[in-house]
Design an enzyme around this catalytic site. Structure first.
Site, PDB file in Angstrom:
ATOM      1  N   GLU A   1       0.980  -1.483   0.192  1.00 54.79           N
ATOM      2  CA  GLU A   1       0.334  -0.223   0.193  1.00 54.79           C
ATOM      3  C   GLU A   1       0.355   1.422  -0.354  1.00 54.79           C
ATOM      4  O   GLU A   1       1.482   1.117   0.962  1.00 54.79           O
ATOM      5  CB  GLU A   1      -1.475   0.449   1.405  1.00 54.79           C
ATOM      6  CG  GLU A   1      -2.119  -1.220   1.308  1.00 54.79           C
ATOM      7  CD  GLU A   1      -2.554  -0.884   2.348  1.00 54.79           C
ATOM      8  OE1 GLU A   1      -2.785   0.064   2.793  1.00 54.79           O
ATOM      9  OE2 GLU A   1      -3.279  -1.998   2.348  1.00 54.79           O
TER      10      GLU A   1
ATOM     11  N   LYS B   1       2.254   4.986   1.539  1.00 56.01           N
ATOM     12  CA  LYS B   1       2.116   4.713   2.592  1.00 56.01           C
ATOM     13  C   LYS B   1       2.106   7.364   2.813  1.00 56.01           C
ATOM     14  O   LYS B   1       2.733   7.759   1.863  1.00 56.01           O
ATOM     15  CB  LYS B   1       3.359   5.025   3.841  1.00 56.01           C
ATOM     16  CG  LYS B   1       3.353   5.510   4.666  1.00 56.01           C
ATOM     17  CD  LYS B   1       5.162   4.488   5.506  1.00 56.01           C
ATOM     18  CE  LYS B   1       4.746   4.701   7.297  1.00 56.01           C
ATOM     19  NZ  LYS B   1       4.505   6.156   7.275  1.00 56.01           N
TER      20      LYS B   1
ATOM     21  N   ARG C   1      -3.239  10.304  11.496  1.00 53.24           N
ATOM     22  CA  ARG C   1      -4.032   8.402  12.107  1.00 53.24           C
ATOM     23  C   ARG C   1      -5.573   9.010  12.737  1.00 53.24           C
ATOM     24  O   ARG C   1      -5.479   9.652  13.158  1.00 53.24           O
ATOM     25  CB  ARG C   1      -2.935   7.636  12.610  1.00 53.24           C
ATOM     26  CG  ARG C   1      -4.091   5.688  12.548  1.00 53.24           C
ATOM     27  CD  ARG C   1      -2.955   5.313  13.235  1.00 53.24           C
ATOM     28  NE  ARG C   1      -3.442   3.780  13.154  1.00 53.24           N
ATOM     29  CZ  ARG C   1      -2.363   2.938  12.976  1.00 53.24           C
ATOM     30  NH1 ARG C   1      -1.597   2.648  13.416  1.00 53.24           N
ATOM     31  NH2 ARG C   1      -2.083   1.494  13.122  1.00 53.24           N
TER      32      ARG C   1
ATOM     33  N   ARG D   1      -3.826   8.612  17.341  1.00 53.38           N
ATOM     34  CA  ARG D   1      -3.401   7.607  17.467  1.00 53.38           C
ATOM     35  C   ARG D   1      -3.288   7.693  18.642  1.00 53.38           C
ATOM     36  O   ARG D   1      -2.599   6.725  19.344  1.00 53.38           O
ATOM     37  CB  ARG D   1      -1.764   8.409  16.491  1.00 53.38           C
ATOM     38  CG  ARG D   1      -0.841   7.511  16.953  1.00 53.38           C
ATOM     39  CD  ARG D   1      -0.186   6.865  16.247  1.00 53.38           C
ATOM     40  NE  ARG D   1       1.486   5.923  16.495  1.00 53.38           N
ATOM     41  CZ  ARG D   1       2.060   5.492  17.237  1.00 53.38           C
ATOM     42  NH1 ARG D   1       1.089   5.313  18.456  1.00 53.38           N
ATOM     43  NH2 ARG D   1       2.539   5.109  17.180  1.00 53.38           N
TER      44      ARG D   1
ATOM     45  N   GLU E   1      -5.609   7.078   6.927  1.00 59.38           N
ATOM     46  CA  GLU E   1      -4.676   8.432   7.519  1.00 59.38           C
ATOM     47  C   GLU E   1      -5.582   9.229   6.660  1.00 59.38           C
ATOM     48  O   GLU E   1      -5.721   9.579   5.528  1.00 59.38           O
ATOM     49  CB  GLU E   1      -3.249   7.927   6.411  1.00 59.38           C
ATOM     50  CG  GLU E   1      -2.152   9.030   6.488  1.00 59.38           C
ATOM     51  CD  GLU E   1      -1.698   7.962   7.932  1.00 59.38           C
ATOM     52  OE1 GLU E   1      -1.766   8.008   9.237  1.00 59.38           O
ATOM     53  OE2 GLU E   1      -0.380   9.444   9.006  1.00 59.38           O
TER      54      GLU E   1
ATOM     55  N   PHE F   1      -6.970   2.596   5.889  1.00 61.56           N
ATOM     56  CA  PHE F   1      -6.180   1.465   5.534  1.00 61.56           C
ATOM     57  C   PHE F   1      -7.156  -0.040   6.341  1.00 61.56           C
ATOM     58  O   PHE F   1      -6.361  -1.377   5.985  1.00 61.56           O
ATOM     59  CB  PHE F   1      -5.396   1.754   5.375  1.00 61.56           C
ATOM     60  CG  PHE F   1      -4.911   2.470   6.995  1.00 61.56           C
ATOM     61  CD1 PHE F   1      -3.949   1.435   7.964  1.00 61.56           C
ATOM     62  CD2 PHE F   1      -4.086   3.716   6.906  1.00 61.56           C
ATOM     63  CE1 PHE F   1      -4.420   1.544   9.003  1.00 61.56           C
ATOM     64  CE2 PHE F   1      -4.317   4.435   8.456  1.00 61.56           C
ATOM     65  CZ  PHE F   1      -4.405   3.508   9.481  1.00 61.56           C
TER      66      PHE F   1
ATOM     67  N   ARG G   1       3.433  -3.557  17.067  1.00 61.60           N
ATOM     68  CA  ARG G   1       4.971  -3.481  16.805  1.00 61.60           C
ATOM     69  C   ARG G   1       5.432  -4.863  16.212  1.00 61.60           C
ATOM     70  O   ARG G   1       5.041  -6.141  16.482  1.00 61.60           O
ATOM     71  CB  ARG G   1       5.420  -2.823  16.874  1.00 61.60           C
ATOM     72  CG  ARG G   1       6.565  -2.115  15.121  1.00 61.60           C
ATOM     73  CD  ARG G   1       7.246  -1.247  15.838  1.00 61.60           C
ATOM     74  NE  ARG G   1       7.448   0.339  16.608  1.00 61.60           N
ATOM     75  CZ  ARG G   1       6.786   1.340  15.985  1.00 61.60           C
ATOM     76  NH1 ARG G   1       6.343   1.119  14.847  1.00 61.60           N
ATOM     77  NH2 ARG G   1       6.321   2.135  16.797  1.00 61.60           N
TER      78      ARG G   1
ATOM     79  N   LYS H   1       7.431  -1.077   7.100  1.00 59.54           N
ATOM     80  CA  LYS H   1       6.992   0.023   6.366  1.00 59.54           C
ATOM     81  C   LYS H   1       8.576   0.241   5.771  1.00 59.54           C
ATOM     82  O   LYS H   1       9.692  -0.502   6.080  1.00 59.54           O
ATOM     83  CB  LYS H   1       7.399   1.214   6.885  1.00 59.54           C
ATOM     84  CG  LYS H   1       7.869   0.847   8.354  1.00 59.54           C
ATOM     85  CD  LYS H   1       7.586   2.356   9.566  1.00 59.54           C
ATOM     86  CE  LYS H   1       7.806   2.139  10.926  1.00 59.54           C
ATOM     87  NZ  LYS H   1       7.120   3.116  11.979  1.00 59.54           N
TER      88      LYS H   1
END
Ligand code: ATP
Length: 587
Positions: free
Chosen positions: A250, A252, A257, A272, A301, A341, A416, A422
């Site tokens: 995707e 970025k 967010r 966020r 986003e 997303f 995470r 990313k």
């Protein structure tokens, strides 16, 4: 439980040097609570009234607490202020003032935890003309009836921190120990917490209904989910290898967010950091209102986007939409576009454990036809070459890079993981990606810096597994004068005599501070070093990781939007070290 007893536990917590002991003390305190006291006691320990998304803040400034202290102890305002400046902590000032009180207060020592909590809530709720005096009076009444030790924590609480050095992870572990007898339940409790972002609620359910309620815990509308986060890798090959086959690549976007909750006509937006930002973005709210779904939770986003030229605007433009005033004008000037997303919930169905592909299909159907909301642009591929090409195009379109997503992975709240990876343009070449570090100590200024009282920082990363802050760097350059003054003022207030319990360090700064503030830093390189504890093998002689030529990064380097547990983690530093070796530090 009497507040006096809670204050006794807090006092012990403050004094212990080890995290394991902290957990024992907290667990002992939790065991002594009545079911109705659990949530208030947890919020209090966190130094909050309610979770951030409830938007309930104390609205109490230091001056106000000083006035309450003067009123309740008979000392004059100037003396109170001087004592506060000398001690650098309102709690210590309050304790001392109560010891030397000039008034005969009725020390009852018998307020319960819930009474204190509900009085604090009233203080927060007081608004409008005359509310400042009301707040002062209410706070002064509480302090009048309190012992010096209680007064210490009563004075600190409305300022947003009890300064206990207790993080969410420590509270979760203590809850597991207190109510299930072992730490083993912690991962389940953490999952529940990640699903609702409300530690008080999780603790209260556990106490009242037992582990069943925790294992059955599900996503709820208007309780934001703690966001899933991405790992990073340096090359297209590594990413594809890690994905082990076809993946979604995707674009970025570099905006902010937003997590959207919708139930009929009721719509809330969360940041966020899980703050309620609904009022800031009426354009997104209008667009969500037109979506055909009875109820939904999804993420995207938001960024300022020029529909005419199909241009994405840079972050510096987008960020202007984060404001409390002049919302309508900015809405006209910089309309937002939301790149959706992920989908977490739809029409009564929990999508968290569904695979990405299924969530994405439902998301696309959900936002179809909207002019303001569109799904992130993406390709599906198993080829590193194609991934690379998509990355290059995204970057030349003015975007930050790409996000690669595992098609089979669930939504992993609050963690995470490699199910999202990313790749940003900044990873190419030298260490140009920045790190967000927690300040754990500082040095006083010499020479030309003496006037700022500030000479540099000792900074740490967050080790999620150990729930500890491990030092990674001393930073002495890159500060503007304004930043030095601001840092000095902030850090003076959170100075500690001893190393805080959750800090792991072999370096001794001039002053320790509670891990609270985060700064963005960049450096030339990550190196191995025996001076720092970041990623150090457990034997005491081990070698850790450190930054070479670190400096504060830019005017916005002090980051009020990040909490200490949101700083760069030890694992990330190790990963960046590994990547830098592959890529080579020079380009
Ligand atoms: P993090 O949010 O991971 O702590 P950070 O704040 O430094 O790190 P980045 O590392 O730049 O942010 O990237 C993660 C953020 O990228 C997400 O939190 C999200 O806001 C944003 N983002 C942009 N595009 C996407 C996308 N297609 N999928 C998921 N997140 C995206």
């Amino acid at each position: 439980m009497l507040f006096a007893d809670a204050a006794g536990y807090y006092e012990r917590l403050e004094a212990v040097p080890s995290r394991l002991k902290m957990i024992d003390i907290l667990a002992e305190m939790f065991r002594g609570l009545e079911p109705e006291e659990v949530a208030p006691a947890i919020y209090m320990t966190q130094g909050i009234l309610l979770p951030p998304f409830e938007g309930r803040e104390f609205g109490v400034a230091e001056k106000l607490v000083e006035e309450a202290l003067a009123l309740s102890t008979g000392h004059d305002k100037r003396a109170v202020e001087e004592l506060y400046i000398r001690k650098g902590d309102m709690g210590l000032a309050a304790e001392e003032l109560k010891r030397s009180t000039r008034l005969k207060g009725i020390v009852r020592n018998s307020y319960g935890i819930r009474e204190i909590y509900s009085m604090m809530m009233k203080i927060a709720e007081a608004g409008g003309p005359g509310s400042k005096d009301q707040k002062i009076k209410m706070l002064a009444n509480m302090i009048s009836a309190a012992s010096p030790l209680e007064a210490k924590f009563i004075a600190r609480y409305p300022l947003g921190a009890l300064r206990l050095g207790v993080g969410d992870s420590t509270i979760l572990e203590a809850l597991a120990l207190a109510y299930t007898g072992s730490r083993e339940a912690k991962p389940e409790l953490e999952r529940a917490y990640n699903t609702c972002s409300d530690l008080g609620l999780v603790g209260a359910r556990l106490k009242k209904e037992g582990m069943r309620a925790i294992t059955d815990f599900r996503i709820t509308l208007f309780k934001p989910v703690r966001p899933a986060l991405a790992e990073r890798l340096a090359t297209a090959e590594e990413i594809m290898e890690r994905m082990g086959g076809e993946a979604a690549v995707e674009q970025k976007y570099d905006g902010f967010r937003i997590q959207i909750h919708k139930k009929g006509g009721e719509i809330r937006l969360y940041s966020r950091r899980l703050e309620d930002t609904t009022a800031m973005f009426p354009d997104i709210v209008d667009a969500v209102r037109r979506i055909r779904a009875e109820s939904a939770i999804f993420e995207g986003e938001a960024l300022a986007y020029n529909e005419e030229t199909s241009e994405y605007l840079p972050f510096q433009e987008t960020i202007q939409r984060k404001r409390k005033h002049g919302i309508a004008e900015k809405r006209e000037e910089l309309p937002l576009h939301l790149f959706a997303f992920d989908l977490l919930y739809l029409n009564g169905m929990d999508y968290l454990s569904e695979p990405y592909e299924k969530r994405r299909d439902a998301l696309e159907a959900l936002v179809m036809g909207s002019e303001v909301i569109e799904p992130t642009r993406r390709i599906l591929t198993g080829s590193p070459k194609e991934l690379e090409r998509f990355f290059e195009t995204s970057v030349s379109d003015g975007l930050e890079g790409i996000m690669v997503k595992d098609l089979k992975a669930p939504y992993v709240a609050g963690a995470r993981k490699f199910s999202w990876i990313k790749l940003k343009r900044s990873y190419r070449g030298a260490l140009t990606d920045t790190l967000d570090l927690v300040i754990v100590g500082f040095y006083s200024g010499r020479g030309s810096r003496a006037e700022f009282g500030f000479g540099g920082l000792l900074c740490a990363v967050y080790n999620r597994k150990r729930d500890m802050f491990e030092t990674v760097s001393r930073i002495g350059t890159g500060f503007t004068e304004a930043q030095m003054t601001e840092l000095h003022r902030k850090l003076e207030r959170i100075k500690r005599g001893l190393k805080p319990a959750r800090v792991d360090s072999v370096v001794e700064p001039r002053f320790w501070v509670a891990p609270k503030y985060v700064v963005t830093v960049n450096a030339d390189e990550i190196t191995r070093s025996p001076m720092h504890t970041c990623g150090r093998s457990t034997d005491k002689e081990g070698i850790g990781y450190a930054l070479r030529f670190p400096r504060l990064y830019g005017d916005e380097a002090i980051r009020p939007d990040k909490g200490p547990e949101e700083a760069t983690t030890t694992e990330e530093v190790i990963e960046m070290f590994r990547m830098q070796r592959k890529v080579g530090v020079k380009e």
